[in-house]
Design a protein around this motif. Structure first.
Motif, short mmCIF file in Angstrom:
data_model
loop_
_atom_site.label_atom_id
_atom_site.label_comp_id
_atom_site.label_asym_id
_atom_site.label_seq_id
_atom_site.Cartn_x
_atom_site.Cartn_y
_atom_site.Cartn_z
N GLY A 1 0.80 -1.21 0.00
CA GLY A 1 0.00 0.00 0.00
C GLY A 1 0.84 1.26 0.00
N ARG A 2 2.16 1.12 -0.10
CA ARG A 2 3.07 2.27 -0.11
C ARG A 2 3.80 2.33 -1.45
NH1 ARG A 2 4.35 -0.05 4.83
NH2 ARG A 2 6.39 -0.71 4.03
N LYS A 3 3.79 3.50 -2.07
CA LYS A 3 4.47 3.69 -3.34
C LYS A 3 5.90 4.14 -3.10
CE LYS A 3 3.96 6.25 -7.68
NZ LYS A 3 3.15 7.26 -8.41
N PRO A 4 6.89 3.49 -3.74
CA PRO A 4 8.28 3.94 -3.59
C PRO A 4 8.41 5.39 -4.02
CG PRO A 4 8.20 1.80 -4.67
CD PRO A 4 6.80 2.31 -4.62
N GLY A 5 9.26 6.16 -3.33
CA GLY A 5 9.43 7.57 -3.65
C GLY A 5 10.10 7.78 -5.00
N ASP A 6 9.84 8.96 -5.57
CA ASP A 6 10.39 9.26 -6.89
C ASP A 6 11.92 9.26 -6.88
OD1 ASP A 6 7.87 9.45 -7.88
OD2 ASP A 6 7.82 11.65 -8.00
N LYS A 7 12.53 9.79 -5.81
CA LYS A 7 14.00 9.81 -5.73
C LYS A 7 14.56 8.40 -5.73
CE LYS A 7 14.91 14.23 -5.54
NZ LYS A 7 15.72 14.87 -6.61
N PHE A 8 13.90 7.51 -4.98
CA PHE A 8 14.34 6.11 -4.94
C PHE A 8 14.23 5.48 -6.33
CE2 PHE A 8 13.11 1.63 -4.75
CZ PHE A 8 14.20 1.09 -4.09
N LEU A 9 13.10 5.72 -7.00
CA LEU A 9 12.89 5.15 -8.34
C LEU A 9 13.90 5.70 -9.34
CD1 LEU A 9 8.97 5.14 -8.54
CD2 LEU A 9 10.50 3.19 -8.16
N GLU A 10 14.23 6.99 -9.22
CA GLU A 10 15.22 7.58 -10.13
C GLU A 10 16.59 6.92 -9.95
OE1 GLU A 10 15.23 11.74 -9.38
OE2 GLU A 10 13.21 12.07 -10.19
N ARG A 11 16.99 6.74 -8.68
CA ARG A 11 18.28 6.09 -8.42
C ARG A 11 18.27 4.65 -8.91
NH1 ARG A 11 17.61 8.72 -3.23
NH2 ARG A 11 18.89 10.62 -3.13
N ALA A 12 17.17 3.95 -8.66
CA ALA A 12 17.06 2.55 -9.12
C ALA A 12 17.14 2.47 -10.63
CB ALA A 12 15.74 1.95 -8.62
N GLN A 13 16.51 3.44 -11.31
CA GLN A 13 16.54 3.47 -12.76
C GLN A 13 17.97 3.66 -13.27
OE1 GLN A 13 13.77 2.93 -14.46
NE2 GLN A 13 14.40 3.35 -16.56
N LEU A 14 18.70 4.55 -12.65
CA LEU A 14 20.09 4.79 -13.04
C LEU A 14 20.95 3.55 -12.81
CD1 LEU A 14 20.66 8.43 -11.73
CD2 LEU A 14 20.68 7.68 -14.13
N ILE A 15 20.75 2.90 -11.67
CA ILE A 15 21.50 1.67 -11.39
C ILE A 15 21.17 0.60 -12.42
CG2 ILE A 15 21.75 -0.25 -9.76
CD1 ILE A 15 21.30 1.82 -7.50
N GLY A 16 19.88 0.48 -12.76
CA GLY A 16 19.47 -0.51 -13.76
C GLY A 16 20.08 -0.25 -15.12
N ILE A 17 20.09 1.03 -15.52
CA ILE A 17 20.69 1.39 -16.81
C ILE A 17 22.18 1.04 -16.82
CG2 ILE A 17 21.33 3.35 -18.28
CD1 ILE A 17 18.65 4.65 -17.47
N PHE A 18 22.86 1.31 -15.71
CA PHE A 18 24.28 1.00 -15.60
C PHE A 18 24.51 -0.51 -15.72
CE2 PHE A 18 27.91 -0.32 -13.01
CZ PHE A 18 28.94 0.39 -13.62
N ILE A 19 23.67 -1.30 -15.05
CA ILE A 19 23.80 -2.77 -15.11
C ILE A 19 23.60 -3.26 -16.53
CG2 ILE A 19 22.74 -4.95 -14.39
CD1 ILE A 19 22.11 -3.62 -11.69
N LEU A 20 22.57 -2.74 -17.20
CA LEU A 20 22.27 -3.19 -18.56
C LEU A 20 23.38 -2.79 -19.53
CD1 LEU A 20 18.45 -2.37 -18.80
CD2 LEU A 20 19.53 -4.60 -18.42
N LEU A 21 23.90 -1.59 -19.39
CA LEU A 21 25.00 -1.17 -20.26
C LEU A 21 26.24 -2.03 -20.03
CD1 LEU A 21 24.71 2.74 -20.14
CD2 LEU A 21 24.28 1.24 -22.11
N ALA A 22 26.52 -2.35 -18.77
CA ALA A 22 27.68 -3.19 -18.45
C ALA A 22 27.51 -4.58 -19.06
CB ALA A 22 27.86 -3.29 -16.94
N LEU A 23 26.31 -5.16 -18.92
CA LEU A 23 26.06 -6.48 -19.49
C LEU A 23 26.16 -6.46 -21.01
CD1 LEU A 23 23.05 -7.72 -17.31
CD2 LEU A 23 25.37 -8.68 -17.35
N MET A 24 25.64 -5.39 -21.62
CA MET A 24 25.67 -5.27 -23.07
C MET A 24 27.11 -5.15 -23.57
SD MET A 24 23.56 -2.59 -25.47
CE MET A 24 22.04 -3.09 -24.69
N LEU A 25 27.91 -4.32 -22.88
CA LEU A 25 29.31 -4.17 -23.27
C LEU A 25 30.07 -5.47 -23.09
CD1 LEU A 25 30.09 -0.65 -21.75
CD2 LEU A 25 30.05 -1.25 -24.18
N TYR A 26 29.80 -6.18 -22.01
CA TYR A 26 30.49 -7.45 -21.75
C TYR A 26 30.13 -8.48 -22.81
CZ TYR A 26 31.96 -11.75 -19.47
OH TYR A 26 32.55 -12.96 -19.21
N ALA A 27 28.82 -8.64 -23.09
CA ALA A 27 28.38 -9.65 -24.05
C ALA A 27 28.91 -9.36 -25.44
CB ALA A 27 26.85 -9.71 -24.06
#
Length: 448
Positions: A408-434
Motif C-alpha cells: 500500500g506504499r508507493k516507492p518515492g520518486d527519488k528512490f525510483l530515479e536512483r534505481a533506474q540509473l542503477i538498472g541502466i548501468f547494469i544493462l549497459l555493463a552487461l551489453m558491453l560485456y556480451a
C-alpha cells in the motif's frame, strides 16, 4: 547478395518487428486507460532521429541506434529521466495518476505480446511447413558419441530410441534434452537390441563443461569431398574421392572417428601422421602440424559414401498445429530459463554473447522458415529478459508495482530515479560485456 548482408537484413528485420510489437504491448493498454504516450520509437534517437512525425499527442519515429526501442509514457520514471515533468503536479492523463493495477497491465503488456507472438509464430510454422521426424532407427549408422556420454554408457553407433519411455522426434537433439531437462533413462538400439542407459543427475553440467552443446553428429562412412584451395588439405595433395584411414595412429572408419581424432587425439604442438587412401587403394602417409592452425582445420568437406539418414515429413491440421506450437513454445521458454544456471559460472560467463551471437543464428541465404523460427525464439528471449527484476527493465517496474500493491506504499520518486540509473548501468555493463565477448571471439578465431 553477400551472405553477411543477408544475415544483417534477417536480424534487423526480425528485431525491428519484435521491438515494434513489444512497444505496442505497452502503447495499447496505456491508450485504453487514457494515459498519454508522448513518443513511440523504433531504435533509440539519442540526439537525433532518422525519421519522426507527430500524430495527435504522440511522436512516432525511428532512431539511429539499433539497440532496442521505447515508448515514453507521460508521468513515468523511465530511461528518459525526465525530472522536470516529474517535479510538476500529477496530471489525470499521466502514468503515476493511474491505479496500480492499470500501471501493472501497461508494464506487463510488452512481455505478454512477446510471449503471444512467439506462440503464434510457432503455431503457424507447424501449420504452414509441418514438421519432421527422424528417430534413432532413421540414422542407419547411429551417432558418434562424445567421450562425456561414453563415460555413462553410450557407445559409438548407438541409435537413440526413447527418452524416459517417449520417442525423441529428432534423435540428434539428445544433448539438449540431457542439458535442459530431467532425464532418467535413454533407450538405444545397439547391435539390433534395445539397451537402457541410466542418466546421472549431473549430466547437464558435465555435458556443458565438455562443450558439446548442439546436435549429435550422425555417423556415415565418408570420403573426401570439396577441398578448399590454399589449405593444409590442398598442400598435401588431398583430393575429392580419397579416404582417410588413420590420423595420429587412430583408425578412421566414419566421419565421427575423424571428428574425435581432431578434437581428442591430435594436439597443437606435435606433428602427426595422416594416412590417406586414393581411389586405387594405395595408401600415402602425410605429416601435418597444427602449430599455426589453432582451429585445427585441414580444409575439406566430409562426403557421405552412402545414404545414412532419412526423415519423415509430418503435416498438421490447424488444431494439431495449435497443440504443437504451444508445446514447442513452452519447452523453448523452459529450456532458455534453465540456461541461466550455467550463465553464472566462469565458463557460462565466457560464452555470453551479444548481437553478433544472435545474428549468427540466421542463415546466410534467405529462408523464410528459419527466419520465423529465429524470430519466435528471440520473441521468447525478449519476454524472459524483460521480465527480469532489474530496474530499467519491465520486470523492475513490475517489481516496484507489486511492492506498492502488497504494502500500500508507493516507492518515492527519488528512490525510483536512483534505481533506474542503477538498472541502466547494469544493462549497459552487461551489453558491453556480451558484445565484447563477441568481438574477442571474432578476433581469436581469425587471427590466433
Amino acid at each position: 547478395m553477400h551472405p553477411y548482408l543477408v544475415i544483417a537484413i534477417n536480424f534487423l528485420l526480425s528485431l525491428s518487428l519484435l521491438i515494434v510489437l513489444h512497444e505496442l504491448g505497452h502503447f495499447i493498454p496505456a491508450r485504453l486507460f487514457k494515459t498519454r504516450v508522448e513518443k513511440f520509437f523504433l531504435f533509440f534517437d539519442i540526439k537525433y532521429s532518422l525519421f519522426k512525425k507527430k500524430i495527435g499527442e504522440t511522436e512516432y519515429g525511428i532512431g539511429w541506434l539499433p539497440l532496442g526501442g521505447y515508448v515514453k509514457i507521460a508521468g513515468m520514471i523511465d530511461e528518459s529521466m525526465d525530472k522536470e515533468q516529474m517535479a510538476e503536479e500529477p496530471k489525470p492523463w499521466e502514468f503515476r495518476s493511474k491505479p496500480a493495477w492499470q500501471r501493472l497491465i501497461i508494464m506487463l503488456g510488452g512481455v505478454v505480446v512477446n510471449v503471444v507472438v512467439g506462440f503464434f509464430i510457432y503455431i503457424m510454422i507447424f501449420f504452414t511447413y509441418g514438421g519432421q521426424q527422424a528417430t534413432g532407427t532413421d540414422y542407419k549408422f547411429g551417432f558418434g558419441m562424445p567421450p562425456v556420454l561414453q563415460e555413462i554408457g553410450f557407445k559409438n553407433g548407438d541409435q537413440i530410441l526413447l527418452v524416459d519411455g517417449d520417442t525423441l522426434q529428432i534423435a540428434d537433439n539428445l544433448v539438449n534434452r540431457l542439458v535442459f531437462r530431467d532425464v532418467e533413462t535413454v533407450t538405444v538400439i545397439r547391435d539390433g537390441s534395445p539397451v537402457n542407459i541410466g542418466i546421472p543427475e549431473d549430466i547437464g553440467k558435465r555435458v556443458f563443461y565438455a562443450d558439446i552443446m548442439g546436435p549429435l553428429e550422425a555417423r556415415f562412412p565418408f570420403e573426401v569431398g570439396d577441398v578448399e584451395p590454399g589449405t593444409i588439405a590442398d598442400s598435401i595433395g588431398l583430393k575429392e574421392g580419397m579416404t582417410i584411414v588413420e590420423m595420429a595412429g587412430y583408425p578412421i572408419s566414419y566421419n565421427t572417428d575423424y571428428t574425435y581424432a581432431i578434437n581428442h587425439v591430435v594436439n597443437d604442438s606435435t606433428p602427426f601422421e595422416l594416412k590417406i587412401q586414393n581411389e586405387n587403394g594405395m595408401v600415402q602417409t602425410k605429416t601435418i602440424d597444427f602449430k599455426n592452425n589453432k582451429r585445427r582445420i585441414i580444409g575439406f568437406r566430409k562426403k557421405p559414401t552412402v545414404d545414412y539418414a532419412s526423415a519423415t515429413q509430418l503435416d498438421y491440421s490447424f488444431g494439431e498445429s495449435i497443440n504443437k506450437g504451444i508445446s514447442h513454445g513452452y519447452w523453448t521458454m523452459q529450456d532458455y530459463v534453465k540456461q541461466f544456471k550455467y550463465v553464472f559460472t566462469k565458463k557460462g560467463a565466457s560464452q555470453l554473447g551479444g548481437f553478433g551471437t544472435i545474428a549468427k543464428l540466421y542463415p546466410d541465404t534467405w529462408d523464410w522458415r528459419k527466419f520465423w523460427e529465429r524470430t519466435a525464439w528471440i520473441s521468447f528471449v525478449l519476454a524472459i529478459m524483460n521480465i527480469l527484476p532489474i530496474p530499467a527493465l519491465d520486470g523492475g517496474h513490475v517489481m516496484f508495482l507489486l511492492y506498492e500493491m502488497v504494502t500500500g506504499r508507493k516507492p518515492g520518486d527519488k528512490f525510483l530515479e536512483r534505481a533506474q540509473l542503477i538498472g541502466i548501468f547494469i544493462l549497459l555493463a552487461l551489453m558491453l560485456y556480451a558484445n565484447g565477448n563477441d568481438l574477442y571471439k571474432a578476433i581469436s578465431e581469425n587471427f590466433f
